[in-house]
Design an enzyme around this catalytic site. Structure first.
Site, PDB file in Angstrom:
ATOM      1  N   CYS A 128       0.820  -1.215   0.000  1.00 23.70           N
ATOM      2  CA  CYS A 128       0.000   0.000   0.000  1.00 23.70           C
ATOM      3  C   CYS A 128       0.850   1.259   0.000  1.00 23.70           C
ATOM      4  O   CYS A 128       1.693   1.440   0.888  1.00 23.70           O
ATOM      5  CB  CYS A 128      -0.914  -0.025   1.226  1.00 23.70           C
ATOM      6  SG  CYS A 128      -1.787   1.522   1.518  1.00 23.70           S
ATOM      7  N   TYR A 185      -5.739   5.888  -8.694  1.00 20.41           N
ATOM      8  CA  TYR A 185      -6.904   5.109  -8.268  1.00 20.41           C
ATOM      9  C   TYR A 185      -8.168   5.590  -8.976  1.00 20.41           C
ATOM     10  O   TYR A 185      -9.046   4.783  -9.327  1.00 20.41           O
ATOM     11  CB  TYR A 185      -7.088   5.203  -6.754  1.00 20.41           C
ATOM     12  CG  TYR A 185      -6.045   4.437  -5.976  1.00 20.41           C
ATOM     13  CD1 TYR A 185      -6.250   3.097  -5.641  1.00 20.41           C
ATOM     14  CD2 TYR A 185      -4.859   5.038  -5.575  1.00 20.41           C
ATOM     15  CE1 TYR A 185      -5.303   2.384  -4.930  1.00 20.41           C
ATOM     16  CE2 TYR A 185      -3.901   4.336  -4.875  1.00 20.41           C
ATOM     17  CZ  TYR A 185      -4.125   3.006  -4.548  1.00 20.41           C
ATOM     18  OH  TYR A 185      -3.179   2.307  -3.860  1.00 20.41           O
TER      19      TYR A 185
END
Length: 310
Positions: free
Chosen positions: A49, A180
């Site tokens: 992440c 994203y």
């Protein structure tokens, strides 16, 4: 069209990231009700992440490794979220839990959102103090100063904070979160808007870095770390998996040299795990990659090539 995260997708097909659920802080003056204490707090992170990755980098650069412990979750989530399956018995050795969701629910039994990393957990109570990833690293730099190692860099210098904050905003919206917004878009219009904003911002940053080693001159600051954790994932996942494919990072000479410069700086490259990165993105986003096949490339050794910026 099915969205990867339905609750975070607008009616127009745009990805709208959920707000951070827990925003308490640990402050040097105790005004938050919590003060920094060695061993009291645990950083839960995933090596895949980018939001968690920057907390790991800042923690290490500042010398907080022995003060704030680190728990790592598996890069592969299941239907209950982030798992501590990397630990020998499948439980975090300090918190004693199998899933990060257990700490979330201990904090708020009614929590119904997506469980995210990084999270700071109070070891004594087992409850989440914060999952406010933008604030976590800033607090490491400012509120935990008494525990910094003697030669720790000043990543958020008081006299440059306005400049840093001004850079952080467009980088977050267009690059960090922009990849994203492109990858999780469910409409052509939403994807193209995110794609256009992403590469426009990368072009702006490239121009800035043509005459500056780092984003604020000759010193690494918070904003470099925030940009790095997106750039280091760009060719491995964002270019193909998220359709951010105008160019690879390796085809943008200034940004590519800048990213390699940071990668080869102590505290950066050794925190990168391309295996975790690729397995997480390609094996957990089943709406985007239903076969869950993880690509073998790109060649990781190119990150060690001379960057020519020092």
């Amino acid at each position: 069209m099915a969205a990867q995260f339905g609750k975070e997708t607008s009616t127009g097909g745009a990805f709208v990231r959920q707000p951070n659920a827990f925003t308490d802080r640990v402050t040097a003056d105790g005004s938050s009700g919590r003060r920094p204490e060695a061993g009291r707090y645990r950083l839960i992170a995933c090596l895949a992440c980018p939001w968690a990755h920057r907390a790991i980098i800042v923690r290490g650069l500042l010398g907080l490794d022995g003060v704030i412990s680190l728990g790592l979750v598996d890069p592969i989530r299941d239907d209950r979220g982030w798992r501590f399956t990397l630990a020998e018995d499948g439980r975090d050795p300090v918190l004693g839990i199998e899933y990060l969701a257990q700490a979330y629910r201990a904090t708020d039994p009614d929590f119904g959102g997506r469980v995210t990393v990084p999270a700071i957990v109070d070891v004594e109570t087992g409850k989440v103090v914060t999952n406010d990833y933008p604030q976590i690293t800033l607090d490491f730099s400012t509120e935990w100063a008494e525990f910094h190692k003697p030669d720790a860099p000043d990543l958020y210098p008081a006299d440059r904070r306005a400049e840093i904050d001004a850079l952080i905003e467009p980088i977050f919206h267009n690059v960090n979160n922009g990849v994203y917004k492109a990858g999780f878009a469910t409409s052509q219009e939403a994807y193209e808007a995110a794609f256009t904003a992403l590469f426009a911002e990368l072009d702006t940053l490239s121009t800035r870095l043509e005459t500056s080693r780092y984003l604020l001159g000759d010193r690494i600051t918070e904003v470099d770390i925030r940009l790095f954790t997106t750039l280091v994932r760009f060719d491995a996942v964002y270019h193909g998996h998220f359709k951010c494919n105008r160019q690879k990072l390796a085809e943008m000479p200034t940004l590519w040299a800048y990213a390699r410069d940071l990668f080869q700086t102590p505290g950066f490259g050794e925190t990168v795990n391309f295996d975790h990165i690729k397995r997480h993105y390609y094996a957990t986003h089943d709406q985007i990659n239903p076969t869950r096949i993880v690509p073998l490339g790109p060649d990781e050794s190119v990150w060690q090539e001379p960057h020519g910026r020092g």
